[in-house]
Write an enzyme that holds these catalytic residues in place. Structure first.
Site, PDB file in Angstrom:
ATOM      1  N   PRO A  32       0.792  -1.230   0.000  1.00  0.00           N
ATOM      2  CG  PRO A  32      -0.130  -1.113   2.131  1.00  0.00           C
ATOM      3  CD  PRO A  32       0.517  -2.070   1.167  1.00  0.00           C
ATOM      4  CG  ASN A  33      -0.197   4.319   1.380  1.00  0.00           C
ATOM      5  OD1 ASN A  33      -1.176   4.882   0.889  1.00  0.00           O
ATOM      6  ND2 ASN A  33      -0.240   3.749   2.568  1.00  0.00           N
TER       7      ASN A  33
ATOM      8  NE  ARG B 222       4.079   6.589   1.604  1.00  0.00           N
ATOM      9  CZ  ARG B 222       4.383   5.356   1.984  1.00  0.00           C
ATOM     10  NH1 ARG B 222       4.898   4.508   1.118  1.00  0.00           N
ATOM     11  NH2 ARG B 222       4.164   4.984   3.206  1.00  0.00           N
TER      12      ARG B 222
ATOM     13  CE1 TYR C  39       9.211   4.837   2.805  1.00  0.00           C
ATOM     14  CE2 TYR C  39       7.609   6.631   2.877  1.00  0.00           C
ATOM     15  CZ  TYR C  39       8.135   5.473   3.404  1.00  0.00           C
ATOM     16  OH  TYR C  39       7.580   4.918   4.536  1.00  0.00           O
TER      17      TYR C  39
ATOM     18  CG  ASN D 178       8.281  -2.202   0.141  1.00  0.00           C
ATOM     19  OD1 ASN D 178       7.844  -2.345   1.292  1.00  0.00           O
ATOM     20  ND2 ASN D 178       8.842  -1.069  -0.282  1.00  0.00           N
TER      21      ASN D 178
ATOM     22  CB  ALA E 263       1.550   0.261   6.135  1.00  0.00           C
TER      23      ALA E 263
ATOM     24  CD  GLU F  20      10.478  -7.815   5.547  1.00  0.00           C
ATOM     25  OE1 GLU F  20      10.835  -8.884   6.088  1.00  0.00           O
ATOM     26  OE2 GLU F  20      10.096  -6.820   6.193  1.00  0.00           O
TER      27      GLU F  20
ATOM     28  CG  HIS G 202      11.190  -2.602   4.286  1.00  0.00           C
ATOM     29  ND1 HIS G 202       9.819  -2.501   4.260  1.00  0.00           N
ATOM     30  CD2 HIS G 202      11.468  -3.781   4.897  1.00  0.00           C
ATOM     31  CE1 HIS G 202       9.296  -3.561   4.845  1.00  0.00           C
ATOM     32  NE2 HIS G 202      10.275  -4.366   5.230  1.00  0.00           N
TER      33      HIS G 202
ATOM     34  NE  ARG H 190      10.709   5.778   8.228  1.00  0.00           N
ATOM     35  CZ  ARG H 190       9.671   5.612   7.405  1.00  0.00           C
ATOM     36  NH1 ARG H 190       9.626   4.572   6.598  1.00  0.00           N
ATOM     37  NH2 ARG H 190       8.685   6.471   7.402  1.00  0.00           N
TER      38      ARG H 190
HETATM   39  C1  DQA Z   1       8.352   0.841   3.677  1.00  0.00           C
HETATM   40  C2  DQA Z   1       8.481   1.055   5.180  1.00  0.00           C
HETATM   41  C3  DQA Z   1       7.149   0.898   5.879  1.00  0.00           C
HETATM   42  O1  DQA Z   1       7.285   1.099   7.281  1.00  0.00           O
HETATM   43  C4  DQA Z   1       6.158   1.909   5.347  1.00  0.00           C
HETATM   44  O2  DQA Z   1       4.884   1.724   5.919  1.00  0.00           O
HETATM   45  C5  DQA Z   1       6.078   1.919   3.855  1.00  0.00           C
HETATM   46  C6  DQA Z   1       7.292   1.742   3.075  1.00  0.00           C
HETATM   47  C7  DQA Z   1       9.680   1.129   2.928  1.00  0.00           C
HETATM   48  O3  DQA Z   1       9.787   0.724   1.767  1.00  0.00           O
HETATM   49  O4  DQA Z   1      10.574   1.762   3.472  1.00  0.00           O
HETATM   50  O5  DQA Z   1       5.014   2.170   3.284  1.00  0.00           O
HETATM   51  O6  DQA Z   1       8.016  -0.516   3.433  1.00  0.00           O
END
Ligand code: DQA
Length: 148
Positions: free
Chosen positions: A9-10, A17, A22, A72, A75, A96, A98, A105
């Site tokens: 998501p997002n 964003r 990011y 990825n 959240a 996995e 990120h 963080r």
């Molecule tokens: C994320 C880190 C997560 O905590 C966050 O909610 C994201 C992006 C990252 O790629 O750094 O949406 O997965």
């Protein structure tokens, strides 16, 4: 090698964003570079972005034709027992990833429910996390083929 790439998501908002966290590259740009690297490495990618937990679970359940999963979970990393269980259920080699270093963080990001069922995690290198992740996914997929 066939690799399934899932963006949670997002991540469709990358580029605009929280760019201080990011970066400014869009998901489209990252995907295009990832496709480029995949063809160099002789891998075939299927890429999915979803803001919906169930859709991600369905994609993982239907991943039998793939040699590895690059995910990825965004959240959902910190909340989703369902995604964790789907990965454990299909036992696909999983990396996995990120963009940010989640351990640097907020405290709620320090726990990943996905890590215990993934082969490994790459975090903190921005878009390069995906490129490193693809190499790692191919490494574990190849190792699995050799050992089977
Ligand atoms: C994320 C880190 C997560 O905590 C966050 O909610 C994201 C992006 C990252 O790629 O750094 O949406 O997965």
């Amino acid at each position: 090698m066939k690799i399934l790439v899932i963006h949670g998501p997002n991540l469709n908002l990358l580029g605009t964003r929280e760019s201080e966290v990011y970066g400014t590259r869009t998901l489209e740009e990252i995907n295009s570079d990832l496709q480029g690297l995949a063809s160099e490495l002789g891998a075939e990618l299927t890429i999915l972005q979803s803001n919906h937990e169930g859709e991600i679970v369905d994609a993982i359940q239907n991943s039998k034709e793939y040699n590895a999963l690059l995910i990825n979970p965004a959240a959902y990393t910190h909340t989703s027992v369902a995604i964790r269980d789907a990965i454990a259920g299909v036992q696909i080699p999983t990396v996995e990833i990120h963009l940010s270093n989640i351990y640097k963080r907020e405290e709620f990001r320090h726990k990943s429910l996905i890590s215990p069922v993934a082969d490994g995690q790459i975090a903190g290198f921005g878009p390069d996390s995906y490129f490193l992740g693809l190499r790692a996914a191919l490494l574990i997929a190849n190792a699995k083929q050799i050992n089977s």
